[in-house]
Design an enzyme around this catalytic site. Structure first.
Site, PDB file in Angstrom:
ATOM      1  N   HIS A   9      56.026  32.933   6.244  1.00 21.96           N
ATOM      2  CA  HIS A   9      56.580  32.206   7.390  1.00 21.96           C
ATOM      3  C   HIS A   9      57.426  31.021   6.924  1.00 21.96           C
ATOM      4  CE1 HIS A   9      56.670  30.030  11.248  1.00 21.96           C
ATOM      5  NE2 HIS A   9      56.351  28.968  10.529  1.00 21.96           N
ATOM      6  N   GLU A  10      56.896  30.249   5.976  1.00 22.59           N
ATOM      7  CA  GLU A  10      57.648  29.079   5.496  1.00 22.59           C
ATOM      8  C   GLU A  10      58.900  29.495   4.718  1.00 22.59           C
ATOM      9  OE1 GLU A  10      56.883  26.297   6.630  1.00 22.59           O
ATOM     10  OE2 GLU A  10      54.932  26.856   7.457  1.00 22.59           O
TER      11      GLU A  10
END
Length: 403
Positions: free
Chosen positions: A258-259
């Site tokens: 996600h990051e």
């Protein structure tokens, strides 16, 4: 001509005596003092002008006839000086000056000037020249926006980015060095098993991200904060408070993916460009509603926070694809946010938050799984159960020695 002037002079002297008599019956005030001062000035100027030409005399009588009329009204006298009006009319007729009604603009400390309606913003700009200026400004902004349009990877969303990739990477590196200097006492050594575990998972995700101009770095900070972020240029920071929520490699990979999805989609540069759009929007709103605090609150609620939630949702979608490409089970991602929802019981409402509600994120991730599972099952040779046992072992090894 001289006879006319003498008769005019007698009329003015008689009127002066009547006005002064009525004013003396009232309570002395600053207005009556103003009247006597004006009369002295008028009398002196008349004697001086009588020595000059007839035209100068006409101008002098016209100037102070209006002054005496205004001053007499300020002492609450309902005496209409019709004779002065006749004097003014007669003198204008002799000098061949056309008569017109107008308000004299006197000194501000002695008179009340009725100058008409005050000029507003629209009086100044609602004109051909003002509209041309507005057209040039907003036309230039539109051209600038169109030139810097870009497409987000995986989603194809159109957005504006006016930073080059080199500028974006440079800003990310500077911010990363700043974070390291602030957390220098809490950085876990790179040789520690936990750092090695995060480095292994991160490098696998970075390989499928295919960002050749990124210089990937993975740092672990020993703080009880359930957070992680990835700065532009591939600078990833993970806090140890995230480990209880991500016990397996698949779970930890879902957070890292996600990051990394933020960096792949260049969300940092997009936020900087969006701030410029918000600045122009706030400037336009301030023209109509001059309440800065209310405008800032409304822009934050209606524009800034929804934009941030949209970027988080897009990063979730990109992260699922990165997990599938790196052979991490994407079905673990919804479970991570379910655990987060249990921890964030007192979280603010979604419309006041920069992130979507955990419940909504779980629903979206589950709806996207049919899109990524075929790719995961096709590319990854290991069975899901065996992969899970290996992840449990590596997760245990990562925590050993750190506790």
């Amino acid at each position: 001509m001289n006879r006319l002037l003498e008769s005019c002079w007698k009329d003015i002297v008689s009127i002066r005596q009547s006005v002064v008599g009525k004013a003396s019956k009232t309570k002395p005030s600053s207005h009556s003092n103003t009247f006597h001062g004006l009369w002295s000035r008028w009398h002196t100027d008349y004697l001086q002008l009588s020595k000059n030409s007839s035209s100068s005399l006409l101008l002098g009588s016209q100037r102070y006839s209006n002054s005496i009329y205004v001053s007499s009204s300020t002492v609450n006298c309902n005496h209409h000086i019709h004779s002065l009006y006749n004097v003014d009319k007669g003198l204008r007729k002799v000098a061949n000056i056309p008569h017109r009604q107008y308000f004299l603009k006197p000194r501000q400390d002695e008179y009340i000037h009725f100058g008409g309606r005050r000029e507003t913003f629209w009086d100044r700009w609602w004109s051909p020249r003002g509209l041309a200026v507005f057209g040039i400004i907003f036309g230039g902004c539109g051209v600038y926006y169109y030139i810097h349009l870009d497409y987000a990877p995986y989603t194809g969303r159109r957005r504006m980015i006016d930073l080059t990739r080199n500028q974006e990477v440079s800003l990310g590196t500077q911010q990363f060095r700043k974070v390291l200097s602030m957390e220098a006492n809490h950085v876990v050594p790179s040789s520690h098993p936990l750092s090695l575990r995060i480095l292994r998972i991160g490098q696998r995700l970075a390989k499928v991200a295919d960002q050749k101009d990124f210089h990937w770095e993975f740092v672990v900070i020993d703080k009880p904060v359930a957070n992680a972020f990835c700065l532009p240029g591939g600078k990833v920071v993970v806090y140890t408070g995230l480990l209880p929520i991500t016990p397996t490699d698949d779970a930890l990979a879902s957070v890292l993916a996600h990051e990394i999805g933020h960096a792949v989609a260049r969300h940092g540069a997009e936020k900087l460009a969006f701030m410029k759009v918000l600045f122009i929007l706030q400037f336009i709103i301030n023209i109509f509603v001059n309440t800065h605090a209310l405008n800032s609150f409304m822009i934050n609620i209606l524009a800034n926070l929804p934009f941030s939630r949209k970027l988080e949702t897009e990063a979730d979608y990109i992260g699922l694809h990165l997990m599938a490409k790196a052979c991490y089970d994407p079905r673990e991602a919804p479970h991570v946010f379910e655990r987060l929802a249990k921890r964030n019981v007192h979280s603010p409402p979604e419309y006041l938050s920069t992130h979507p509600a955990d419940k909504h994120r779980v629903e979206r991730l589950q709806s996207w799984l049919p899109q990524v599972l075929p790719e995961y099952e096709e590319k990854c040779p290991l069975k899901p159960k065996k992969r899970k046992r290996l992840d449990d072992f590596s997760s245990w090894f990562g925590r050993e020695g750190f506790a």
